[in-house]
Design a protein around this motif. Structure first.
Motif, PDB file in Angstrom:
ATOM      1  N   ARG A 164      34.249  50.046  30.248  1.00  0.00           N
ATOM      2  CA  ARG A 164      34.540  48.619  30.415  1.00  0.00           C
ATOM      3  C   ARG A 164      33.445  47.872  31.177  1.00  0.00           C
ATOM      4  O   ARG A 164      33.070  46.762  30.807  1.00  0.00           O
ATOM      5  CB  ARG A 164      35.879  48.453  31.143  1.00  0.00           C
ATOM      6  N   TYR A 165      32.940  48.463  32.252  1.00  0.00           N
ATOM      7  CA  TYR A 165      32.050  47.699  33.139  1.00  0.00           C
ATOM      8  C   TYR A 165      30.763  48.456  33.464  1.00  0.00           C
ATOM      9  O   TYR A 165      30.121  48.163  34.474  1.00  0.00           O
ATOM     10  CB  TYR A 165      32.781  47.348  34.435  1.00  0.00           C
ATOM     11  N   ASP A 175      27.935  45.643  33.066  1.00  0.00           N
ATOM     12  CA  ASP A 175      28.101  44.380  33.783  1.00  0.00           C
ATOM     13  C   ASP A 175      29.407  44.445  34.575  1.00  0.00           C
ATOM     14  O   ASP A 175      30.484  44.573  33.974  1.00  0.00           O
ATOM     15  CB  ASP A 175      28.147  43.208  32.798  1.00  0.00           C
ATOM     16  N   PRO A 176      29.360  44.379  35.914  1.00  0.00           N
ATOM     17  CA  PRO A 176      30.585  44.500  36.713  1.00  0.00           C
ATOM     18  C   PRO A 176      31.516  43.308  36.601  1.00  0.00           C
ATOM     19  O   PRO A 176      32.629  43.346  37.128  1.00  0.00           O
ATOM     20  CB  PRO A 176      30.053  44.647  38.145  1.00  0.00           C
ATOM     21  N   ARG A 177      31.090  42.265  35.911  1.00  0.00           N
ATOM     22  CA  ARG A 177      31.912  41.063  35.816  1.00  0.00           C
ATOM     23  C   ARG A 177      32.426  40.778  34.402  1.00  0.00           C
ATOM     24  O   ARG A 177      33.259  39.898  34.221  1.00  0.00           O
ATOM     25  CB  ARG A 177      31.122  39.842  36.298  1.00  0.00           C
ATOM     26  N   ARG A 178      31.892  41.486  33.397  1.00  0.00           N
ATOM     27  CA  ARG A 178      32.273  41.213  32.007  1.00  0.00           C
ATOM     28  C   ARG A 178      32.760  42.497  31.347  1.00  0.00           C
ATOM     29  O   ARG A 178      31.968  43.422  31.138  1.00  0.00           O
ATOM     30  CB  ARG A 178      31.093  40.650  31.213  1.00  0.00           C
ATOM     31  N   LYS A 179      34.017  42.551  31.025  1.00  0.00           N
ATOM     32  CA  LYS A 179      34.568  43.733  30.359  1.00  0.00           C
ATOM     33  C   LYS A 179      33.875  43.924  29.009  1.00  0.00           C
ATOM     34  O   LYS A 179      33.792  43.011  28.196  1.00  0.00           O
ATOM     35  CB  LYS A 179      36.074  43.554  30.153  1.00  0.00           C
ATOM     36  N   ASP A 191      20.301  40.458  26.700  1.00  0.00           N
ATOM     37  CA  ASP A 191      21.619  41.071  26.861  1.00  0.00           C
ATOM     38  C   ASP A 191      21.916  42.043  25.719  1.00  0.00           C
ATOM     39  O   ASP A 191      22.439  43.148  25.937  1.00  0.00           O
ATOM     40  CB  ASP A 191      22.697  39.989  26.922  1.00  0.00           C
TER      41      ASP A 191
END
Length: 321
Positions: A91-92, A95-99, A111
């Motif tokens: 999931r992360y 990116d720790p902010r976007r699943k 990206d």
């Protein structure tokens, strides 16, 4: 390690005899366990293999010394007698902010390149582990992106991954995912034709997803997908609801599904996919294998033909519903 062979049943022919199925369990459903503990559990329970999701807690693909850690894992898998497929649905991890972000469809080429880099790392890991496939998916279409642009981005992004997979001799198994650009079997065939039907492009078939949104029953989806089948995920599910459920909590009739899968000659892993049940992962791992073995034992064993490549897909091209 050298990759294990990837035999496949000849399209259009029934298996000479039913192929025993080889069940695994996904580490994304054992996220609260250390990887070595998860592997020991699965071996003790009698699983044939593991669906390894590359993630921060399980063979982090971005931590130092990936090659050395992969080598240690390969030796551990051999010692436990476990086969493996490499999955990329963490999931992360990027990116720790976007699943599940960024995806292969992101507007920003940098990206998209980050997702491609993850898949290239996964191919290298899979080759070193002798994995039977690398799993991936398209991602959801970004807001404001037209479908043709999204399909172009997907094909362009997967090209270097397929090149790497071809060099490594490891199939890339794309998963139709509800809500994604590539959501159905028909969408897989669109991608396959766009890319020129490369040998190492295969399919991850999630049995629950078939129940969720394909117009054909899951057993018929197995037969339609057989020529391209490189990886299988399995769980229960209800029609129209994308929720991975423990066996018996949904609507799927499993003996016909497993009979169809066996009749295709598929020899990869069939991996239990319960990513939202890690809180009780050991319990569900213990319950799932006996359920699947009972369903396999009671399956109808009549010959099931595998459709020829090029047969009409179960859903119209481009469908996402």
């Amino acid at each position: 390690m050298n990759p294990r062979p990837h035999p496949a049943q000849a399209p259009g022919e029934p298996a000479a005899s039913p192929t025993p199925l080889r069940f695994g369990y996904g580490t994304n459903g054992l996220a609260d366990l250390r990887l070595d503990d998860a592997l020991a559990l699965l071996a003790d329970l009698g699983y044939a293999g593991v669906g390894l999701t590359l993630d921060h807690m399980h063979l982090d693909p971005y931590a130092p010394d990936l090659a050395a850690r992969t080598d240690r894992l390969a030796r551990r898998l051999d010692a436990l007698g476990l086969d493996v497929t490499v999955e990329t649905g963490a999931r992360y991890v990027l990116d720790p902010r976007r699943k599940h972000g960024p995806s292969l469809l992101d507007p920003d080429p940098d990206d998209r390149a980050r997702r491609v880099d993850l898949l290239l790392r996964a191919v290298r890991v899979a080759a070193d582990l002798g994995a039977h496939a690398v799993h991936c998916f398209s991602g959801t279409t970004p807001q404001g992106t037209d479908p043709d642009t999204a399909w172009h981005r997907l094909a362009d992004a997967l090209t270097p991954v397929l090149d790497a997979a071809t060099t490594a001799g490891v199939p890339l198994a794309v998963e139709p995912e509800p809500g994604h650009l590539l959501a159905t079997l028909a969408d897989f065939h669109r991608l396959r034709r766009t890319l020129g039907d490369p040998d190492l492009l295969g399919l991850t078939l999630d049995i629950g997803h078939c129940q969720c949104l394909e117009p054909l029953p899951p057993a018929d989806c197995v037969r339609a997908a057989a020529p391209w089948l490189r990886h299988v995920q399995i769980e229960d599910m209800r029609r129209g609801i994308h929720e991975h459920l423990p066996f018996g909590d949904g609507e799927i009739d499993f003996p016909p599904v497993l009979a169809a899968l066996s009749a295709t000659g598929y020899q990869g892993l069939t991996v239990v996919e319960l990513p939202r049940h890690s809180h009780a992962g050991p319990q569900f791992a213990e319950l799932s294998l006996p359920f699947l073995r009972r369903a396999e034992a009671t399956a109808t064993r009549s010959p099931v033909l595998v459709p020829h490549p090029g047969d009409p897909s179960a859903t119209r091209e481009g469908s996402t519903s």
